[in-house]
Motif scaffolding. Structure first.
Motif, PDB file in Angstrom:
ATOM      1  N   ALA A 220       0.821  -1.217   0.000  1.00  0.00           N
ATOM      2  CA  ALA A 220       0.000   0.000   0.000  1.00  0.00           C
ATOM      3  C   ALA A 220       0.851   1.262   0.000  1.00  0.00           C
ATOM      4  CB  ALA A 220      -0.921  -0.006   1.222  1.00  0.00           C
ATOM      5  N   LEU A 221       2.145   1.106   0.305  1.00  0.00           N
ATOM      6  CA  LEU A 221       3.027   2.268   0.412  1.00  0.00           C
ATOM      7  C   LEU A 221       4.000   2.405  -0.745  1.00  0.00           C
ATOM      8  CD1 LEU A 221       3.936   1.951   4.216  1.00  0.00           C
ATOM      9  CD2 LEU A 221       2.163   3.385   3.193  1.00  0.00           C
ATOM     10  N   PHE A 222       4.361   1.274  -1.367  1.00  0.00           N
ATOM     11  CA  PHE A 222       5.397   1.293  -2.394  1.00  0.00           C
ATOM     12  C   PHE A 222       4.866   0.734  -3.706  1.00  0.00           C
ATOM     13  CE2 PHE A 222       7.562   0.509   1.722  1.00  0.00           C
ATOM     14  CZ  PHE A 222       8.235   1.716   1.816  1.00  0.00           C
ATOM     15  N   GLY A 223       5.406   1.252  -4.790  1.00  0.00           N
ATOM     16  CA  GLY A 223       5.067   0.747  -6.108  1.00  0.00           C
ATOM     17  C   GLY A 223       5.916  -0.456  -6.457  1.00  0.00           C
ATOM     18  N   PRO A 224       5.622  -1.107  -7.584  1.00  0.00           N
ATOM     19  CA  PRO A 224       6.348  -2.339  -7.947  1.00  0.00           C
ATOM     20  C   PRO A 224       7.838  -2.113  -8.178  1.00  0.00           C
ATOM     21  CG  PRO A 224       4.984  -1.564  -9.776  1.00  0.00           C
ATOM     22  CD  PRO A 224       4.606  -0.753  -8.589  1.00  0.00           C
ATOM     23  N   HIS A 225       8.233  -0.912  -8.599  1.00  0.00           N
ATOM     24  CA  HIS A 225       9.642  -0.659  -8.881  1.00  0.00           C
ATOM     25  C   HIS A 225      10.255   0.338  -7.903  1.00  0.00           C
ATOM     26  CE1 HIS A 225       9.318  -3.076 -12.427  1.00  0.00           C
ATOM     27  NE2 HIS A 225       8.382  -2.292 -12.942  1.00  0.00           N
ATOM     28  N   SER A 226       9.640   0.478  -6.732  1.00  0.00           N
ATOM     29  CA  SER A 226      10.239   1.328  -5.703  1.00  0.00           C
ATOM     30  C   SER A 226      11.523   0.684  -5.202  1.00  0.00           C
ATOM     31  CB  SER A 226       9.268   1.514  -4.529  1.00  0.00           C
ATOM     32  OG  SER A 226       8.089   2.180  -4.948  1.00  0.00           O
ATOM     33  N   PRO A 227      12.613   1.429  -5.152  1.00  0.00           N
ATOM     34  CA  PRO A 227      13.888   0.817  -4.746  1.00  0.00           C
ATOM     35  C   PRO A 227      13.943   0.548  -3.251  1.00  0.00           C
ATOM     36  CG  PRO A 227      14.181   3.158  -5.131  1.00  0.00           C
ATOM     37  CD  PRO A 227      12.769   2.838  -5.543  1.00  0.00           C
ATOM     38  N   PHE A 228      14.711  -0.437  -2.887  1.00  0.00           N
ATOM     39  CA  PHE A 228      14.925  -0.800  -1.492  1.00  0.00           C
ATOM     40  C   PHE A 228      15.613   0.363  -0.769  1.00  0.00           C
ATOM     41  CE2 PHE A 228      17.795  -3.208   1.568  1.00  0.00           C
ATOM     42  CZ  PHE A 228      16.809  -3.374   2.526  1.00  0.00           C
ATOM     43  N   LEU A 229      15.166   0.665   0.448  1.00  0.00           N
ATOM     44  CA  LEU A 229      15.681   1.778   1.246  1.00  0.00           C
ATOM     45  C   LEU A 229      15.626   3.088   0.465  1.00  0.00           C
ATOM     46  CD1 LEU A 229      18.756   0.174   3.070  1.00  0.00           C
ATOM     47  CD2 LEU A 229      16.420   0.483   3.916  1.00  0.00           C
ATOM     48  N   PHE A 230      14.562   3.230  -0.339  1.00  0.00           N
ATOM     49  CA  PHE A 230      14.316   4.444  -1.118  1.00  0.00           C
ATOM     50  C   PHE A 230      15.451   4.744  -2.100  1.00  0.00           C
ATOM     51  CE2 PHE A 230      12.299   4.850   3.055  1.00  0.00           C
ATOM     52  CZ  PHE A 230      10.966   4.986   2.680  1.00  0.00           C
ATOM     53  N   GLY A 231      16.193   3.689  -2.482  1.00  0.00           N
ATOM     54  CA  GLY A 231      17.268   3.880  -3.455  1.00  0.00           C
ATOM     55  C   GLY A 231      18.424   4.700  -2.920  1.00  0.00           C
ATOM     56  N   LEU A 232      18.664   4.599  -1.621  1.00  0.00           N
ATOM     57  CA  LEU A 232      19.747   5.351  -0.995  1.00  0.00           C
ATOM     58  C   LEU A 232      21.077   5.050  -1.687  1.00  0.00           C
ATOM     59  CD1 LEU A 232      20.591   7.211   1.369  1.00  0.00           C
ATOM     60  CD2 LEU A 232      21.030   5.119   2.701  1.00  0.00           C
ATOM     61  N   GLY A 233      21.694   6.070  -2.248  1.00  0.00           N
ATOM     62  CA  GLY A 233      22.975   5.883  -2.926  1.00  0.00           C
ATOM     63  C   GLY A 233      22.869   5.748  -4.427  1.00  0.00           C
ATOM     64  N   ASP A 234      21.662   5.538  -4.957  1.00  0.00           N
ATOM     65  CA  ASP A 234      21.498   5.456  -6.409  1.00  0.00           C
ATOM     66  C   ASP A 234      21.832   6.802  -7.062  1.00  0.00           C
ATOM     67  OD1 ASP A 234      20.739   2.859  -6.249  1.00  0.00           O
ATOM     68  OD2 ASP A 234      18.633   3.170  -6.757  1.00  0.00           O
ATOM     69  N   LEU A 235      22.522   6.744  -8.176  1.00  0.00           N
ATOM     70  CA  LEU A 235      22.859   7.966  -8.897  1.00  0.00           C
ATOM     71  C   LEU A 235      21.740   8.320  -9.860  1.00  0.00           C
ATOM     72  CD1 LEU A 235      26.606   7.269  -9.789  1.00  0.00           C
ATOM     73  CD2 LEU A 235      25.682   8.526  -7.822  1.00  0.00           C
ATOM     74  N   PRO A 236      21.346   9.593  -9.933  1.00  0.00           N
ATOM     75  CA  PRO A 236      20.342   9.997 -10.929  1.00  0.00           C
ATOM     76  C   PRO A 236      20.847   9.703 -12.343  1.00  0.00           C
ATOM     77  CG  PRO A 236      20.710  11.739  -9.304  1.00  0.00           C
ATOM     78  CD  PRO A 236      21.772  10.714  -9.084  1.00  0.00           C
ATOM     79  N   THR A 237      19.926   9.448 -13.245  1.00  0.00           N
ATOM     80  CA  THR A 237      20.307   9.139 -14.625  1.00  0.00           C
ATOM     81  C   THR A 237      21.123  10.263 -15.245  1.00  0.00           C
ATOM     82  OG1 THR A 237      18.282   7.830 -14.867  1.00  0.00           O
ATOM     83  CG2 THR A 237      19.427   8.466 -16.881  1.00  0.00           C
ATOM     84  N   SER A 238      20.799  11.483 -14.887  1.00  0.00           N
ATOM     85  CA  SER A 238      21.527  12.620 -15.446  1.00  0.00           C
ATOM     86  C   SER A 238      22.994  12.602 -15.055  1.00  0.00           C
ATOM     87  CB  SER A 238      20.887  13.931 -14.981  1.00  0.00           C
ATOM     88  OG  SER A 238      20.881  14.007 -13.555  1.00  0.00           O
ATOM     89  N   ILE A 239      23.290  12.006 -13.901  1.00  0.00           N
ATOM     90  CA  ILE A 239      24.687  11.922 -13.456  1.00  0.00           C
ATOM     91  C   ILE A 239      25.368  10.683 -14.017  1.00  0.00           C
ATOM     92  CG2 ILE A 239      26.171  11.646 -11.436  1.00  0.00           C
ATOM     93  CD1 ILE A 239      24.292  13.371  -9.860  1.00  0.00           C
ATOM     94  N   SER A 240      24.679   9.531 -13.962  1.00  0.00           N
ATOM     95  CA  SER A 240      25.297   8.294 -14.451  1.00  0.00           C
ATOM     96  C   SER A 240      25.591   8.369 -15.949  1.00  0.00           C
ATOM     97  CB  SER A 240      24.383   7.099 -14.159  1.00  0.00           C
ATOM     98  OG  SER A 240      23.145   7.214 -14.830  1.00  0.00           O
TER      99      SER A 240
END
Length: 559
Positions: A220-240
């Motif tokens: 009820a809180l997250f979508g199917p592709h919501s990242p684990f731990l809110f994607g902590l540490g993931d780089l935005p596409t504009s940066i990668s």
């Protein structure tokens, strides 16, 4: 079986961006293990899957750990029946080879737990709890598998927030094993180990409770592709996309940084667990503990197979990785059981231990293991504090996660089912680990590869001369290891035939099937020649057992 979906893949070429379409079957998999560590027993994992076309859920039990991950198996189990009830999650997967392997591995893991817990073994309480906690991880895969299929219509491997959360239970398992054996081995245990020895257990159970709660409220809180731990540490596409090597965008089933970190932490923790178990032989003055490290090696390889499957974005054409992982899990559980039996026997276990009735007060039975269990441990000085080890593990884990996640974006080889590369990764990394412990047993540097029968004065190496030093026991051990190879060769060759042809070979009536299977066996035999040091090493490892349990008994019967 499963409808295809299109993944848009962006390619950067000469400062221009083009878009290509990559068709991939949506994988229905639960990424397993062994690893760690487990590692980490990757293991006895009940796995759920659902046919995307019929919405049928089904389940098979999959055993232990590996040092790393446990959710990739499911895309080899695609069901075609039309019922939608979740009760069908317990339907039989006996016709599937991987399912058979995982089901068969349950019993040897339970045998392992029984013998490892023998009172004469002096197993650290927290370490043993870690092996038991794997069962909590196993149970955790059940609600998570149901949630991802009924809530999102996706496999667990494609629902990142729940995938990473479930995998974290395996990480906790490996941490408990490491903490338990390490603090029992050092002469200055951590402060918490002295004042609050049950604290890690309570934390572990608390994490399991949070995970269970998340399975119910998370959809009820997250979508199917919501990242684990809110994607902590993931780089935005504009940066990668700034990185010069990036040639394409990630598919939507790519793992997030936190999920990759959880996977690699499990791998590294399982390796650490193998090392502390090896050193426990010095602490207990019992060399049999080193056998447990060797027993953990196939589970380490099983975890590597799981991670390799993720590196290729769960490509369904790499189904042999699923079967390989299942086979390694079964093999690892068997070797764990054998190692635990050897440890228990060395500490006084006898068949009388199976007697459920209490012994008479004057009975001498059981005195030997009681005496061994009361012996003090020969603790050693700690090389690092808990804090330093945590920093090292965290740094190594995050560095590997970033390198794999963003480094592979410059290698389009991972977008296609490259079976050769996948097999090389699964075989190569565990081979390095095996050589590391082999050289450690010889007092050599970790990565110095063993030589093959060097001449006098040119260094020692493995050769048949080493086997002959053990006399009849060495020869018998070598024959047994070779027979083991051929006993495994034909089932593995038949499995390879099944994966490539879609049906089992008819070895009796069809000469063409026989020829293909023999071809697989011949190819495996040639690969085995390259692994001669490992085969000779296996014979040398088995020789003392053969001498004690076979040759000595034969000689005794003659007298």
């Amino acid at each position: 079986f499963v409808p295809k979906r299109s993944l848009l893949v962006s390619h950067k070429k000469h400062h221009a961006t083009t878009t290509t379409r990559l068709n991939m079957i949506d994988p229905i998999s639960l990424d397993l293990l062994t690893t760690s560590a487990s590692t980490s027993l990757q293991h006895l994992l009940p796995n759920f899957m659902m046919d995307a076309a019929t919405s049928q859920i089904s389940m098979h039990p999959e055993p232990l750990l590996s040092s790393t991950s446990t959710f990739m198996v499911m895309d080899s189990f695609l069901s075609t029946t039309s019922s939608s009830t979740t009760l069908l999650s317990f339907s039989d997967q006996g016709q599937n080879l991987a399912g058979i392997f995982f089901q068969a591995s349950l019993l040897p893991y339970l045998v392992f737990l029984y013998f490892l817990g023998f009172r004469g073994n002096r197993v650290p309480n927290l370490g043993y709890f870690g092996f038991q906690f794997l069962l909590v991880f196993v149970l955790g895969t059940i609600p998570s598998g149901i949630v991802t299929k009924t809530g999102y219509g996706l496999s667990l491997a494609n629902v990142d927030w729940l995938h990473g959360a479930a995998e974290s239970l395996l990480t906790v398992t490996n941490i408990l094993i490491v903490l338990g054996f390490r603090n029992a081995s050092i002469d200055t245990p951590s402060e918490w180990a002295q004042e609050k020895p049950d604290l890690p257990k309570m934390v572990a159970l608390g994490i399991a409770g949070i995970f269970a709660l998340g399975c119910f409220v998370g959809p009820a809180l997250f979508g199917p592709h919501s990242p684990f731990l809110f994607g902590l540490g993931d780089l935005p596409t504009s940066i990668s996309n700034i990185f010069p090597w990036v040639a394409y965008g990630e598919p939507d089933n790519a793992l997030s940084i936190p999920t990759w970190a959880i996977h690699f932490s499990s791998v590294f923790e399982f390796l650490f667990a193998m090392n502390v178990v090896w050193d426990y032989s010095t602490v207990t003055q019992n060399e049999s503990w080193k056998g447990l490290t060797w027993g953990m090696l196939p589970l380490h390889a099983s975890g590597i197979a799981a991670c390799t499957y993720h590196v290729f974005y769960n490509n369904p054409d790499l189904q042999f990785l699923v079967t390989t992982q299942a086979g390694l899990t079964l093999l690892g559980n068997i070797t764990l059981a054998i190692a635990a039996i050897r440890i228990a026997l060395s500490n006084g276990w006898t068949l009388s231990e199976l007697d459920p009735f209490p012994k008479a007060p004057t009975s001498p039975m059981g005195l030997q293991p009681d005496a061994i269990g009361a012996l003090p441990l020969q603790t050693v000085a700690a090389a690092d504090t808990d804090g330093k080890l945590a920093i090292k593990l965290t740094t190594l884990t995050l560095a590997t996660a970033y390198v794999v996640k963003y480094g592979e974006l410059g290698l389009d080889v991972f977008l296609s089912p490259n079976a050769g590369l996948g097999a090389a990764i699964v075989a190569g990394i565990p081979a390095i680990t095996a050589f590391t412990f082999y050289n450690k047993s010889k007092g050599k540097d970790a990565f110095a590869l063993p030589q093959m029968g060097g001449k006098d004065g040119e260094g020692s190496g493995l050769s048949m001369a080493d086997i002959k030093k053990f006399g009849v026991a060495g020869t018998v051990a070598y024959v047994l290891t070779e027979l083991a190879f051929w006993a495994v060769a034909f089932p593995v060759a038949s499995a390879a035939y099944f994966q490539s042809q879609g049906h089992w070979p008819d070895l009796i009536a069809d000469s063409g099937d026989r020829a293909i299977v023999l071809g697989f066996v011949f190819a495996g035999a040639n690969v085995a020649r390259l692994l001669l040091p490992l085969r000779l090493g296996a014979a040398l490892a088995v020789a003392p057992w053969v001498d004690e349990n076979i040759i000595a008994r034969i000689n005794k019967s003659k007298v």
